[in-house]
Design a protein around this motif. Structure first.
Motif, PDB file in Angstrom:
ATOM      1  N   UNK A  25      87.835-144.108  18.795  1.00  0.00           N
ATOM      2  CA  UNK A  25      86.490-143.663  18.392  1.00  0.00           C
ATOM      3  C   UNK A  25      86.071-142.350  19.058  1.00  0.00           C
ATOM      4  N   UNK A  26      86.841-141.306  18.814  1.00  0.00           N
ATOM      5  CA  UNK A  26      86.556-140.004  19.422  1.00  0.00           C
ATOM      6  C   UNK A  26      86.470-138.924  18.368  1.00  0.00           C
ATOM      7  N   UNK A  82      87.942-125.558  20.596  1.00  0.00           N
ATOM      8  CA  UNK A  82      87.529-126.945  20.806  1.00  0.00           C
ATOM      9  C   UNK A  82      86.548-126.977  21.969  1.00  0.00           C
ATOM     10  N   UNK A  83      85.339-127.507  21.695  1.00  0.00           N
ATOM     11  CA  UNK A  83      84.274-127.553  22.690  1.00  0.00           C
ATOM     12  C   UNK A  83      84.109-128.921  23.342  1.00  0.00           C
ATOM     13  N   UNK A  84      84.367-129.988  22.601  1.00  0.00           N
ATOM     14  CA  UNK A  84      84.099-131.327  23.139  1.00  0.00           C
ATOM     15  C   UNK A  84      85.099-132.337  22.607  1.00  0.00           C
ATOM     16  N   UNK A  85      85.280-133.404  23.382  1.00  0.00           N
ATOM     17  CA  UNK A  85      86.051-134.584  22.996  1.00  0.00           C
ATOM     18  C   UNK A  85      85.137-135.748  23.337  1.00  0.00           C
ATOM     19  N   UNK A  86      84.490-136.309  22.336  1.00  0.00           N
ATOM     20  CA  UNK A  86      83.373-137.229  22.565  1.00  0.00           C
ATOM     21  C   UNK A  86      83.668-138.625  22.043  1.00  0.00           C
ATOM     22  N   UNK A  87      83.363-139.609  22.875  1.00  0.00           N
ATOM     23  CA  UNK A  87      83.415-141.003  22.447  1.00  0.00           C
ATOM     24  C   UNK A  87      82.163-141.263  21.624  1.00  0.00           C
ATOM     25  N   UNK A  88      82.325-141.530  20.348  1.00  0.00           N
ATOM     26  CA  UNK A  88      81.165-141.688  19.470  1.00  0.00           C
ATOM     27  C   UNK A  88      80.410-142.988  19.721  1.00  0.00           C
ATOM     28  N   UNK A  89      81.024-143.923  20.381  1.00  0.00           N
ATOM     29  CA  UNK A  89      80.318-145.170  20.705  1.00  0.00           C
ATOM     30  C   UNK A  89      79.472-145.022  21.963  1.00  0.00           C
ATOM     31  N   UNK A  90      79.954-144.253  22.915  1.00  0.00           N
ATOM     32  CA  UNK A  90      79.218-144.077  24.171  1.00  0.00           C
ATOM     33  C   UNK A  90      78.169-142.984  24.087  1.00  0.00           C
ATOM     34  N   UNK A  91      78.456-141.924  23.332  1.00  0.00           N
ATOM     35  CA  UNK A  91      77.571-140.762  23.286  1.00  0.00           C
ATOM     36  C   UNK A  91      77.284-140.331  21.850  1.00  0.00           C
ATOM     37  N   UNK A  92      76.676-141.178  21.058  1.00  0.00           N
ATOM     38  CA  UNK A  92      76.469-140.798  19.654  1.00  0.00           C
ATOM     39  C   UNK A  92      75.541-139.601  19.471  1.00  0.00           C
ATOM     40  N   UNK A 122      96.832-119.365   6.214  1.00  0.00           N
ATOM     41  CA  UNK A 122      96.540-118.663   7.449  1.00  0.00           C
ATOM     42  C   UNK A 122      97.004-119.480   8.636  1.00  0.00           C
ATOM     43  N   UNK A 123      97.392-118.791   9.671  1.00  0.00           N
ATOM     44  CA  UNK A 123      97.790-119.458  10.898  1.00  0.00           C
ATOM     45  C   UNK A 123      96.682-119.268  11.931  1.00  0.00           C
ATOM     46  N   UNK A 124      96.206-120.373  12.467  1.00  0.00           N
ATOM     47  CA  UNK A 124      95.126-120.349  13.442  1.00  0.00           C
ATOM     48  C   UNK A 124      95.673-120.599  14.840  1.00  0.00           C
ATOM     49  N   UNK A 125      95.059-119.947  15.821  1.00  0.00           N
ATOM     50  CA  UNK A 125      95.408-120.222  17.216  1.00  0.00           C
ATOM     51  C   UNK A 125      94.422-121.251  17.762  1.00  0.00           C
ATOM     52  N   UNK A 126      94.811-121.919  18.815  1.00  0.00           N
ATOM     53  CA  UNK A 126      94.004-122.992  19.402  1.00  0.00           C
ATOM     54  C   UNK A 126      93.523-122.578  20.784  1.00  0.00           C
ATOM     55  N   UNK A 127      92.232-122.752  21.020  1.00  0.00           N
ATOM     56  CA  UNK A 127      91.630-122.501  22.334  1.00  0.00           C
ATOM     57  C   UNK A 127      90.814-123.743  22.693  1.00  0.00           C
ATOM     58  N   UNK A 128      91.111-124.311  23.845  1.00  0.00           N
ATOM     59  CA  UNK A 128      90.440-125.537  24.286  1.00  0.00           C
ATOM     60  C   UNK A 128      89.695-125.227  25.565  1.00  0.00           C
ATOM     61  N   UNK A 129      88.387-125.515  25.593  1.00  0.00           N
ATOM     62  CA  UNK A 129      87.616-125.302  26.806  1.00  0.00           C
ATOM     63  C   UNK A 129      88.109-126.231  27.905  1.00  0.00           C
ATOM     64  N   UNK A 130      88.045-125.759  29.128  1.00  0.00           N
ATOM     65  CA  UNK A 130      88.559-126.503  30.285  1.00  0.00           C
ATOM     66  C   UNK A 130      87.936-127.898  30.399  1.00  0.00           C
ATOM     67  N   UNK A 131      86.643-128.017  30.108  1.00  0.00           N
ATOM     68  CA  UNK A 131      85.962-129.315  30.223  1.00  0.00           C
ATOM     69  C   UNK A 131      86.581-130.369  29.311  1.00  0.00           C
ATOM     70  N   UNK A 132      87.120-129.934  28.196  1.00  0.00           N
ATOM     71  CA  UNK A 132      87.701-130.859  27.222  1.00  0.00           C
ATOM     72  C   UNK A 132      88.877-131.607  27.844  1.00  0.00           C
ATOM     73  N   UNK A 133      89.673-130.910  28.640  1.00  0.00           N
ATOM     74  CA  UNK A 133      90.804-131.576  29.303  1.00  0.00           C
ATOM     75  C   UNK A 133      90.315-132.696  30.216  1.00  0.00           C
ATOM     76  N   UNK A 134      89.192-132.469  30.899  1.00  0.00           N
ATOM     77  CA  UNK A 134      88.612-133.508  31.746  1.00  0.00           C
ATOM     78  C   UNK A 134      88.131-134.698  30.929  1.00  0.00           C
TER      79      UNK A 134
END
Length: 100
Positions: free
Chosen positions: A67-68, A81-91, A1-13
Motif C-alpha cells: 500500500x505505497x 521522485x519526491x515521496x514514498x508514502x504508505x497510503x494507509x498510514x498517511x492518506x 522518449x527516454x527519461x532519467x530518474x532522480x530520487x530525493x534523498x529523503x525517499x531512500x529513508x
C-alpha cells in the motif's frame, strides 16, 4: 522518449523505514517490497505521462502488492521522485512540497 530518474534523498529513508517494518513482520518480506518498488519505478520510467496529474504537477504510481504510492513529477526529460508514502498510514500526505 527516454527519461532519467532522480530520487530525493529523503525517499531512500522512507523506503528503508518501510523495509525495516516488513522485515519485522516476516523475514524476506522487505525484499518483496524492494522488488515491487523497482518494478513500479521501471513502469513509471517507461511511460511517466501515462499517470494522471494529482493537483497541479504531481503524479502517483501505486505499488502492485504493497500500500505505497510513489509521488513524482516530470521535469523536462526527468522523473523526479519526491515521496514514498504508505497510503494507509498517511492518506493526507500524498502531495509533497517541491524543494528548491
Amino acid at each position: 522518449m527516454k527519461y532519467s530518474l532522480h530520487i530525493l534523498e529523503e525517499v531512500y529513508g522512507e523506503i528503508e523505514e518501510a523495509g525495516d517494518y516488513y522485515f519485522t513482520q516476516r523475514s524476506g518480506l522487505e525484499m518483496q517490497l524492494f522488488l515491487d518498488w523497482e518494478r513500479t519505478v521501471n513502469r513509471v520510467l517507461k511511460n511517466p505521462e501515462g499517470y494522471q496529474k494529482q493537483g497541479k504537477k504531481f503524479r502517483h504510481a501505486l505499488l502492485e502488492k504493497f500500500p505505497y504510492l510513489v509521488v513524482f513529477e516530470i521535469i523536462d526529460l526527468s522523473v523526479v521522485v519526491y515521496r514514498f508514502i504508505n497510503v494507509r498510514r498517511h492518506p493526507g500526505k500524498r502531495h509533497a512540497k517541491r524543494k528548491k
